[in-house]
Motif scaffolding. Structure first.
Motif, PDB file in Angstrom:
ATOM      1  N   LEU A  29       0.835  -1.169   0.034  1.00 49.75           N
ATOM      2  CA  LEU A  29      -0.045  -0.133  -0.013  1.00 49.75           C
ATOM      3  C   LEU A  29       0.947   1.129   0.021  1.00 49.75           C
ATOM      4  CD1 LEU A  29      -2.934  -0.472   2.379  1.00 49.75           C
ATOM      5  CD2 LEU A  29      -3.146  -0.298   0.009  1.00 49.75           C
ATOM      6  N   THR A  33       0.536   2.691  -3.526  1.00 50.12           N
ATOM      7  CA  THR A  33      -0.988   3.170  -3.317  1.00 50.12           C
ATOM      8  C   THR A  33      -1.835   2.176  -3.388  1.00 50.12           C
ATOM      9  OG1 THR A  33      -1.330   3.875  -5.146  1.00 50.12           O
ATOM     10  CG2 THR A  33       0.085   5.448  -4.284  1.00 50.12           C
ATOM     11  N   GLY A  34      -3.023   2.599  -3.033  1.00 57.15           N
ATOM     12  CA  GLY A  34      -4.143   1.665  -2.987  1.00 57.15           C
ATOM     13  C   GLY A  34      -4.967   1.585  -4.140  1.00 57.15           C
ATOM     14  N   ARG A  35      -4.570   2.769  -5.293  1.00 51.86           N
ATOM     15  CA  ARG A  35      -5.586   2.534  -6.416  1.00 51.86           C
ATOM     16  C   ARG A  35      -5.143   1.401  -7.295  1.00 51.86           C
ATOM     17  NH1 ARG A  35      -5.613   8.737  -8.126  1.00 51.86           N
ATOM     18  NH2 ARG A  35      -6.876   8.082  -9.756  1.00 51.86           N
ATOM     19  N   PRO A  36      -6.237   0.888  -7.818  1.00 51.05           N
ATOM     20  CA  PRO A  36      -5.878  -0.373  -8.544  1.00 51.05           C
ATOM     21  C   PRO A  36      -5.482   0.084  -9.910  1.00 51.05           C
ATOM     22  CG  PRO A  36      -8.243   0.433  -8.565  1.00 51.05           C
ATOM     23  CD  PRO A  36      -7.606   1.327  -7.687  1.00 51.05           C
ATOM     24  N   LYS A  37      -4.682  -0.728 -10.344  1.00 49.33           N
ATOM     25  CA  LYS A  37      -3.889  -0.541 -11.601  1.00 49.33           C
ATOM     26  C   LYS A  37      -4.488  -1.790 -12.699  1.00 49.33           C
ATOM     27  CE  LYS A  37       0.183   1.292 -10.030  1.00 49.33           C
ATOM     28  NZ  LYS A  37      -0.467   1.347  -8.490  1.00 49.33           N
ATOM     29  N   ALA A  38      -4.480  -1.290 -13.956  1.00 51.36           N
ATOM     30  CA  ALA A  38      -4.977  -2.215 -14.897  1.00 51.36           C
ATOM     31  C   ALA A  38      -3.751  -3.205 -15.096  1.00 51.36           C
ATOM     32  CB  ALA A  38      -5.011  -1.524 -16.293  1.00 51.36           C
ATOM     33  N   ARG A  41      -4.017  -8.188 -20.335  1.00 52.11           N
ATOM     34  CA  ARG A  41      -4.277  -9.328 -20.759  1.00 52.11           C
ATOM     35  C   ARG A  41      -3.684  -9.511 -22.092  1.00 52.11           C
ATOM     36  NH1 ARG A  41     -10.173 -11.029 -21.363  1.00 52.11           N
ATOM     37  NH2 ARG A  41     -10.314 -10.679 -18.857  1.00 52.11           N
ATOM     38  N   TRP A 126      -5.495 -15.183 -11.931  1.00 55.60           N
ATOM     39  CA  TRP A 126      -6.528 -14.564 -11.469  1.00 55.60           C
ATOM     40  C   TRP A 126      -6.487 -12.906 -11.999  1.00 55.60           C
ATOM     41  CZ3 TRP A 126      -9.838 -15.392  -7.469  1.00 55.60           C
ATOM     42  CH2 TRP A 126     -10.833 -14.522  -7.086  1.00 55.60           C
ATOM     43  N   TYR A 130      -9.520 -11.080 -13.934  1.00 59.51           N
ATOM     44  CA  TYR A 130     -10.008  -9.670 -13.382  1.00 59.51           C
ATOM     45  C   TYR A 130      -8.952  -8.886 -13.456  1.00 59.51           C
ATOM     46  CZ  TYR A 130     -12.826 -13.669 -11.715  1.00 59.51           C
ATOM     47  OH  TYR A 130     -13.655 -14.721 -11.522  1.00 59.51           O
ATOM     48  N   PRO A 131      -8.818  -8.321 -14.760  1.00 57.17           N
ATOM     49  CA  PRO A 131      -7.638  -7.363 -15.017  1.00 57.17           C
ATOM     50  C   PRO A 131      -7.286  -6.266 -14.364  1.00 57.17           C
ATOM     51  CG  PRO A 131      -9.312  -7.202 -16.636  1.00 57.17           C
ATOM     52  CD  PRO A 131      -9.830  -8.144 -15.848  1.00 57.17           C
ATOM     53  N   GLN A 132      -7.492  -6.357 -13.170  1.00 60.34           N
ATOM     54  CA  GLN A 132      -6.988  -5.166 -12.244  1.00 60.34           C
ATOM     55  C   GLN A 132      -6.230  -5.862 -11.185  1.00 60.34           C
ATOM     56  OE1 GLN A 132      -9.117  -3.154  -9.439  1.00 60.34           O
ATOM     57  NE2 GLN A 132     -10.826  -4.524  -9.322  1.00 60.34           N
ATOM     58  N   LEU A 136      -4.307  -5.450  -2.078  1.00 59.08           N
ATOM     59  CA  LEU A 136      -5.096  -6.104  -1.185  1.00 59.08           C
ATOM     60  C   LEU A 136      -5.724  -6.935  -1.789  1.00 59.08           C
ATOM     61  CD1 LEU A 136      -6.144  -3.206   1.333  1.00 59.08           C
ATOM     62  CD2 LEU A 136      -4.125  -4.597   1.569  1.00 59.08           C
TER      63      LEU A 136
ATOM     64  N   ALA B  45     -10.028   3.899  -3.263  1.00 58.60           N
ATOM     65  CA  ALA B  45      -8.794   4.909  -2.711  1.00 58.60           C
ATOM     66  C   ALA B  45      -8.705   6.191  -3.884  1.00 58.60           C
ATOM     67  CB  ALA B  45      -7.485   4.026  -2.775  1.00 58.60           C
ATOM     68  N   LEU B 235     -15.069  -3.811 -14.097  1.00 57.91           N
ATOM     69  CA  LEU B 235     -15.177  -5.181 -14.498  1.00 57.91           C
ATOM     70  C   LEU B 235     -16.271  -5.834 -14.706  1.00 57.91           C
ATOM     71  CD1 LEU B 235     -12.936  -6.381 -11.059  1.00 57.91           C
ATOM     72  CD2 LEU B 235     -12.179  -6.437 -13.393  1.00 57.91           C
ATOM     73  N   ILE B 263      -8.631   0.319 -16.689  1.00 56.01           N
ATOM     74  CA  ILE B 263      -9.030  -1.050 -16.592  1.00 56.01           C
ATOM     75  C   ILE B 263     -10.170  -1.701 -17.558  1.00 56.01           C
ATOM     76  CG2 ILE B 263     -10.129  -2.856 -14.780  1.00 56.01           C
ATOM     77  CD1 ILE B 263      -8.936  -0.871 -12.618  1.00 56.01           C
TER      78      ILE B 263
END
Lengths: 211, 378
Positions: A29, A33-38, A41, A126, A130-132, A136, B45, B235, B263
């Motif tokens: 984190l 950082t907590g922002r999801p990344k792409a 695929r 995985w 679910y491409p992000q 966490l 976030a 998603l 995404i």
């Protein structure tokens, strides 16, 4: 990291593992950082096949094949090699195994390496599905994997796989059949865990009591 | 050996005590402290990080009030209701802030609201749109529109512009915002003459929606309305495309984050949603100043969540200035009489009910970018 707690009771080792996982997740984190990344695929895996009403992604087929391959090689390593035999011996009785002239430290290191490699393969598959990705993302799948392992029987590779399939099917069928009950999905998974621990602590395919 | 350890421990304690005595109580009189609680980590976030960037930009543009320097104290609420309540109580009881800005989501703002209400510390939320956030509360305010308006606009757009007669719903049942908003849409859509073919649920953090999407596809709707947060939205769009479900997807302000596009990729092309702010729809003088400052610092386009963060700051500072005081009740009264304030996201008025009256924008993803469609005024 585990060496000091190796001879401590199992519960201490488990708590240490949970502690380390929290440390790593939160370090992630801070660093990413907590922002999801792409997660990209590969085009190769994005194709879609249609069989009547059923649509299947290339990715799904490859995931299944790869999982089976990993399962088979894991099986061979654990049940058909000397290293695998040593792993099983250590799980059974570390002191006696040492007396037999097995390099316990090396075997434990190899076990961790194999475990991490399989977990990494799972994580990559995985992330492609679910491409992000975010630091966490592994918490819930990790817990579910634990439920699947208990369901199949701790210490049994085939059992863990059967447990995983059963759990996944149960969850998805519940959501598909009763969309209004979708919120109970995780509750069902952990309900199964409690049920198994109460009535069949060795799991569906386990033969000896895990201690 | 032992004696040495004890000595070391005592020395450590002495140093710690000295720090507590000499450093902590040093609160300067010429500083105004404003607490900020936002989700800097966890499922949403992006909202928190964009909001924080907006608030900091606003702070740079207007760094003082009543001749005192404004200092922001940020606490992460980790996209979690319990952490949000903890953050509010820490900011009020320990940091003793004069007012609060936060947080991005409705459920978490409500979780902190009771504590602030009791302590009589005003809270300005940038983007909590659920009507229940300010209901029966005197100290909770917001600078965004509320969900009944959002649901009605989406339903009308679906029925009139897209000529949809059958709609399916997919909502995140862990979020008050998603469930309530889906219900506002449903009421309006049905009263216009439409039918809801499927109501399905998911849970924040879910990654697999194929079961829900398959049961939605079986009912053959004309559109899918899913007022959820951006991670789930991206998603769902991807999986809908993979399942061959080719219907327009409508969503709400929660979708407005760059992650939706990074995404979702091609799967979110044509994705339409109601939002707070679009750069191309901005009209006020403050908006121009803000966009320039924001883009110079962060090198990305200003969008909904950062603009609303800035608005929360500007509105609060304006209220403190008019109240000519740092007392909670006085700031509260000033906030409740905000009239025609020219904010970044448009001109707004805030009433005794704590809600902002202002316009809404309609946005669509086109060629991998958020594009402004139109502005709708209440």
């Amino acid at each position: 990291m585990y060496r000091p707690v190796r001879n401590a009771p199992r519960i201490s080792a488990l708590i240490t593992a949970i502690g380390v996982s929290f440390l790593l997740e939160n370090l992630g984190l801070v660093l990413f950082t907590g922002r999801p990344k792409a997660f990209i695929r590969p085009e190769l895996l994005s194709g879609v096949h249609t069989f009547g009403n059923v649509r299947v992604l290339d990715l799904h087929i490859w995931t299944a094949i790869l999982t089976l391959l990993i399962f088979l090689s894991l099986y061979v390593v654990i049940y058909r090699t000397n290293t695998g035999r040593s792993m099983r011996c250590i799980a059974y009785d570390m002191e006696t195994t040492k007396l037999m002239g097995v390099d316990v430290d090396r075997i434990i290191a190899v076990t961790f390496a194999v475990g991490s490699a399989v977990a990494a393969a799972g994580g990559i598959m995985w992330a492609m599905r679910y491409p992000q990705i975010n630091p966490l993302m592994g918490i819930l799948p990790g817990l579910k994997a634990f439920v699947a392992a208990v369901l199949g029987g701790i210490g049994n590779v085939g059992g863990a796989m059967v447990g995983g399939l059963l759990l996944g099917l149960l969850e998805i069928l519940l959501v598909a059949a009763r969309p209004d009950m979708a919120g109970y999905r995780d509750a069902i998974a952990f309900g199964i865990l409690i049920f198994i621990l109460l009535f069949r602590p060795t799991g569906l395919m386990g033969d000896r009591l895990p201690d | 050996m032992k004696a040495k350890n004890i000595f070391l421990a005592l020395a450590g304690l002495a140093v710690a005590a000295a720090l507590v005595v000499f450093i902590l109580p040093k609160k300067e009189a010429d500083i105004v402290e404003i607490g900020v609680f936002l989700p800097m980590t966890g499922g949403v976030a992006s909202y928190g990080q964009m909001g924080w960037a907006g608030i900091k930009t606003a702070n740079k543009l207007e760094p003082t009030v009543l001749g005192k320097k404004v200092e922001l104290i940020l606490v992460d609420e980790k996209s979690d209701k319990i952490e949000a309540a903890n953050a509010v109580s820490r900011l009020i009881k320990k940091e003793k802030v004069v007012a609060l800005i936060g947080t991005s989501t409705s459920g978490n703002t409500m979780a902190g609201a009771a504590i602030a209400e009791e302590a009589k510390v005003p809270v300005v939320s940038p983007t909590a749109t659920d009507p229940r956030v300010t209901q029966n509360r005197k100290y909770i305010f917001r600078v965004c529109f509320i969900d009944p308006f959002q649901g009605v606009v989406a339903a009308k757009y679906a029925y009139e512009n897209l000529k949809a007669r059958k709609a399916a719903l997919l909502m995140d049942q862990a979020q008050d915002y998603c469930v309530d908003l889906a219900n506002f849409f449903k009421q309006e859509f049905i009263s216009l003459g439409g039918v809801i073919t499927a109501s399905t649920f998911c849970q924040s953090g879910d990654q697999d929606f194929t079961a829900q999407l398959s049961s939605i596809a079986a009912t053959k709707p004309d559109i899918l309305y899913m007022p959820n947060y951006y991670t789930e939205d991206a998603l769902v769009c991807k999986q809908a495309a993979e399942l061959g479900l080719k219907i327009p997807i409508l969503s709400a302000d929660g979708a407005h984050a760059p992650e939706l596009i990074s995404i979702g990729g091609n799967a979110v092309e044509g994705f339409t949603f109601t939002g707070h702010f679009a750069k191309d729809g901005a009209t006020t003088e403050l908006a121009k100043k803000y966009i320039q400052a924001y883009e110079a610092t962060y090198k990305t386009e200003a969008s909904g969540f950062d603009a609303l963060g800035a608005d929360a700051y500007f509105v609060l500072i304006d209220a403190i200035r008019r109240a000519k005081s740092l007392e909670g009740p006085k700031i509260r009264d000033a906030l409740a009489s905000t009239k025609d304030f020219p904010g970044v996201s448009g001109v707004m008025s805030i009433g005794e009910d704590g809600n902002a009256r202002k316009g809404m924008v309609l946005l669509q993803v086109k060629n991998g970018k958020f594009t402004y469609l139109t502005t709708i005024n209440p």
